[in-house]
Design a protein around this motif. Structure first.
Motif, PDB file in Angstrom:
ATOM      1  N   GLU A 187      30.759 -16.560  -0.385  1.00  0.00           N
ATOM      2  CA  GLU A 187      29.332 -16.528  -0.687  1.00  0.00           C
ATOM      3  C   GLU A 187      28.592 -15.497   0.152  1.00  0.00           C
ATOM      4  O   GLU A 187      27.648 -14.864  -0.328  1.00  0.00           O
ATOM      5  N   LEU A 188      29.009 -15.340   1.382  1.00  0.00           N
ATOM      6  CA  LEU A 188      28.397 -14.319   2.236  1.00  0.00           C
ATOM      7  C   LEU A 188      28.536 -12.946   1.578  1.00  0.00           C
ATOM      8  O   LEU A 188      27.613 -12.132   1.590  1.00  0.00           O
ATOM      9  N   HIS A 189      29.677 -12.693   0.981  1.00  0.00           N
ATOM     10  CA  HIS A 189      29.919 -11.372   0.402  1.00  0.00           C
ATOM     11  C   HIS A 189      29.311 -11.218  -0.988  1.00  0.00           C
ATOM     12  O   HIS A 189      28.730 -10.206  -1.312  1.00  0.00           O
ATOM     13  N   LEU A 190      29.482 -12.233  -1.815  1.00  0.00           N
ATOM     14  CA  LEU A 190      29.158 -12.065  -3.239  1.00  0.00           C
ATOM     15  C   LEU A 190      27.865 -12.760  -3.646  1.00  0.00           C
ATOM     16  O   LEU A 190      27.479 -12.672  -4.820  1.00  0.00           O
ATOM     17  N   GLY A 191      27.199 -13.424  -2.704  1.00  0.00           N
ATOM     18  CA  GLY A 191      26.059 -14.245  -3.080  1.00  0.00           C
ATOM     19  C   GLY A 191      26.562 -15.530  -3.725  1.00  0.00           C
ATOM     20  O   GLY A 191      27.708 -15.608  -4.179  1.00  0.00           O
TER      21      GLY A 191
ATOM     22  N   SER B 217      32.582   3.665  -8.632  1.00  0.00           N
ATOM     23  CA  SER B 217      33.613   3.304  -9.611  1.00  0.00           C
ATOM     24  C   SER B 217      33.015   2.601 -10.833  1.00  0.00           C
ATOM     25  O   SER B 217      33.755   2.153 -11.707  1.00  0.00           O
ATOM     26  N   ALA B 218      31.671   2.527 -10.906  1.00  0.00           N
ATOM     27  CA  ALA B 218      31.015   1.884 -12.054  1.00  0.00           C
ATOM     28  C   ALA B 218      31.520   0.457 -12.269  1.00  0.00           C
ATOM     29  O   ALA B 218      31.657  -0.003 -13.392  1.00  0.00           O
ATOM     30  N   SER B 219      31.760  -0.256 -11.166  1.00  0.00           N
ATOM     31  CA  SER B 219      32.173  -1.666 -11.231  1.00  0.00           C
ATOM     32  C   SER B 219      30.909  -2.517 -11.263  1.00  0.00           C
ATOM     33  O   SER B 219      30.536  -3.151 -10.271  1.00  0.00           O
ATOM     34  N   LEU B 220      30.241  -2.542 -12.422  1.00  0.00           N
ATOM     35  CA  LEU B 220      28.880  -3.069 -12.490  1.00  0.00           C
ATOM     36  C   LEU B 220      28.786  -4.575 -12.261  1.00  0.00           C
ATOM     37  O   LEU B 220      27.861  -5.021 -11.578  1.00  0.00           O
ATOM     38  N   PRO B 221      29.693  -5.408 -12.787  1.00  0.00           N
ATOM     39  CA  PRO B 221      29.573  -6.833 -12.465  1.00  0.00           C
ATOM     40  C   PRO B 221      29.693  -7.086 -10.965  1.00  0.00           C
ATOM     41  O   PRO B 221      28.940  -7.887 -10.389  1.00  0.00           O
ATOM     42  N   GLN B 222      30.609  -6.395 -10.305  1.00  0.00           N
ATOM     43  CA  GLN B 222      30.790  -6.603  -8.864  1.00  0.00           C
ATOM     44  C   GLN B 222      29.612  -6.009  -8.087  1.00  0.00           C
ATOM     45  O   GLN B 222      29.244  -6.519  -7.036  1.00  0.00           O
ATOM     46  N   LEU B 223      29.033  -4.919  -8.598  1.00  0.00           N
ATOM     47  CA  LEU B 223      27.831  -4.379  -7.958  1.00  0.00           C
ATOM     48  C   LEU B 223      26.728  -5.431  -7.975  1.00  0.00           C
ATOM     49  O   LEU B 223      25.989  -5.582  -6.996  1.00  0.00           O
ATOM     50  N   GLU B 224      26.632  -6.158  -9.068  1.00  0.00           N
ATOM     51  CA  GLU B 224      25.624  -7.218  -9.156  1.00  0.00           C
ATOM     52  C   GLU B 224      25.898  -8.305  -8.103  1.00  0.00           C
ATOM     53  O   GLU B 224      24.998  -8.727  -7.386  1.00  0.00           O
ATOM     54  N   TRP B 225      27.171  -8.760  -8.015  1.00  0.00           N
ATOM     55  CA  TRP B 225      27.512  -9.788  -7.027  1.00  0.00           C
ATOM     56  C   TRP B 225      27.150  -9.317  -5.615  1.00  0.00           C
ATOM     57  O   TRP B 225      26.535 -10.059  -4.847  1.00  0.00           O
TER      58      TRP B 225
ATOM     59  N   THR C 257      25.171  -6.899  -4.585  1.00  0.00           N
ATOM     60  CA  THR C 257      23.741  -6.669  -4.346  1.00  0.00           C
ATOM     61  C   THR C 257      23.068  -7.988  -3.995  1.00  0.00           C
ATOM     62  O   THR C 257      22.278  -8.073  -3.043  1.00  0.00           O
ATOM     63  N   ARG C 258      23.392  -9.034  -4.749  1.00  0.00           N
ATOM     64  CA  ARG C 258      22.891 -10.373  -4.401  1.00  0.00           C
ATOM     65  C   ARG C 258      23.337 -10.782  -2.996  1.00  0.00           C
ATOM     66  O   ARG C 258      22.552 -11.271  -2.191  1.00  0.00           O
ATOM     67  N   GLY C 259      24.620 -10.568  -2.704  1.00  0.00           N
ATOM     68  CA  GLY C 259      25.146 -10.932  -1.396  1.00  0.00           C
ATOM     69  C   GLY C 259      24.428 -10.184  -0.274  1.00  0.00           C
ATOM     70  O   GLY C 259      24.110 -10.763   0.771  1.00  0.00           O
ATOM     71  N   ALA C 260      24.157  -8.898  -0.493  1.00  0.00           N
ATOM     72  CA  ALA C 260      23.490  -8.083   0.534  1.00  0.00           C
ATOM     73  C   ALA C 260      22.079  -8.586   0.796  1.00  0.00           C
ATOM     74  O   ALA C 260      21.633  -8.644   1.947  1.00  0.00           O
ATOM     75  N   LEU C 261      21.368  -8.959  -0.273  1.00  0.00           N
ATOM     76  CA  LEU C 261      19.985  -9.431  -0.116  1.00  0.00           C
ATOM     77  C   LEU C 261      19.947 -10.851   0.434  1.00  0.00           C
ATOM     78  O   LEU C 261      19.157 -11.162   1.323  1.00  0.00           O
ATOM     79  N   GLU C 262      20.812 -11.722  -0.087  1.00  0.00           N
ATOM     80  CA  GLU C 262      20.828 -13.118   0.386  1.00  0.00           C
ATOM     81  C   GLU C 262      21.191 -13.208   1.865  1.00  0.00           C
ATOM     82  O   GLU C 262      20.639 -14.010   2.609  1.00  0.00           O
ATOM     83  N   SER C 263      22.123 -12.364   2.296  1.00  0.00           N
ATOM     84  CA  SER C 263      22.556 -12.392   3.698  1.00  0.00           C
ATOM     85  C   SER C 263      21.602 -11.613   4.600  1.00  0.00           C
ATOM     86  O   SER C 263      21.730 -11.667   5.825  1.00  0.00           O
TER      87      SER C 263
END
Lengths: 111, 111, 111, 111, 111, 111
Positions: E3-7, E55-63, E65-71
């Motif tokens: 969760e820390l990493h991916l939100g 690498s245009a890994s858009l679903p993981q970019l979403e995870w 980005t949430r993780g970066a903001l939440e943490s």
């Protein structure tokens, strides 16, 4: 032959999306380059799936996963192992995206 | 196990280039993710070569081509067919570059 | 026809590197898919160069740059502008690497 | 400013390889898009290296590794950790190739 | 740690999509390769986002980005600057697609 | 100028998705790097489409296909031929995906 490779649904989509490309892939790709006996069809299907996972060609991965299961060339556990193994070579994000596609096919075929 | 996968020469280069990555790929990649019996080693080698051809990972394609031939999992004609088949999925330029690599390995092993 | 596309040097390398792929690209690629009159050969050469710059297929970029100049379909200033324009779509690193290749061809043809 | 980013050697190569692209990257890229204070230069250098490792832009990875070390923004251990971490996202082959490049820079700067 | 990493949302999706890959990325990737102190967690998050944008890994970019903001490791303005900077290295199309993803996350977290 | 390149719809989406990137691509990309007379606008549009097809930048392929048709720089048959030709360089999966996008634009403009 198109159905053998892409499954019935994939063959239908491919022909709708582009009859010209479908003609070329049947005449050129599958005819000359895919049927040579030096590699058996199971080996070729594994190679095709590995390539599509690696290049993130997700619609085609869906077609060929269906084709692999419908033709009996591979089973679900083998396809799942293939995605897991590919992680070593392409990293986790691309592997997650591929796993999402093959699991969706598994569920649709069970429904 | 590293030599089984990469050939003796590839294993040597990998360890020289990065002992840390080599430790991780042995402990993580090859140990857990590559050895599951759901797929036999010949199938896995085909998948690995197809992935490396697709991602244009040419130094690793060289290591694994040597590993495939040294271990007897694949022969030269099979590897050549694999490159030809990949053309359908990745186009001619990437296939030519891959063919250049595998033929260089063939020549070096004959010399 | 191979020389028209790849230049004399590129055609020679392609045939040496893989006679099988060269037979397929002539019979399939250039024959059916490249010669349709709906697009003139200058337009097609521009598209090919743009694609090779984008996919970082540097050996093939070298062949087709030679072919473009030998056939007179494009001149040096046009090819340079093409690389510069591609920067918008692929970023600077890939553009620098492509520029290095086309300038090397320019120098070799002047020598 | 070019030297700050690419190191003295990278700046020299970039200017030789393409004065036009170098003018654009200085006027457009580094001027407007790189200097905004919302991100400090150390953070930007980390992002640039991660991007170049991911896209396998190996010549530019060499320039920016030199730039990072010459400017003191990152040290060797940090750059090595960065390559190792990237393995999760891009797989082992691309990580090995990147590690080969950064270790070559380390050795050249020690010599 | 996931969760820390991916939100929280990303962690949930990752575990649903593939428990096997999630087990491996936690045991291998995040455990051994992400936690070494030679790089702080903020630096690692920047590197991860830059890699996923590239690498245009858009679903993981979403995870992430949430993780970066939440943490709290990064704020919105910093993530936006990161996408803008990446344009230099990957071109505009990939940057627009990444910007679309991170802005969607910004809006969802505000809602 | 943005509308000339991206079509009215593409220009609207681009400005909504990222005003910052749109300002940069207009000031930097289209202004300095796209307008040089050494290549005519038709040639540049062909190069742009070929690049977007090759990099699988599908949203931008949609914008530029609209722009090409609205501005009259290319017609439908030419764009279709372009996708077919690209198959040689990028393989069938990426070509099918691109063909799906351009045919969707064709249908929407007819509606």
């Amino acid at each position: 032959m198109l159905e053998l490779h892409l499954g019935t649904e994939g063959a239908r989509i491919a022909e709708t999306q582009s009859p010209e490309l479908t003609r070329f892939v049947v005449e050129h790709g599958f005819a000359d380059m895919y049927t040579n006996d030096a590699l058996d069809q199971r080996a070729r299907k594994i190679a095709t799936l590995a390539s599509l996972i690696t290049s993130a060609s997700l619609p085609q991965l869906e077609w060929h996963t269906r084709g692999a299961l419908e033709s009996g060339l591979l089973n679900k556990a083998e396809i799942e192992q293939l995605v897991i193994q590919m992680t070593i070579y392409i990293g986790y994000p691309a592997a997650y995206n591929a796993m999402g596609v093959v699991k969706k096919v598994f569920e649709e075929l069970e429904a």
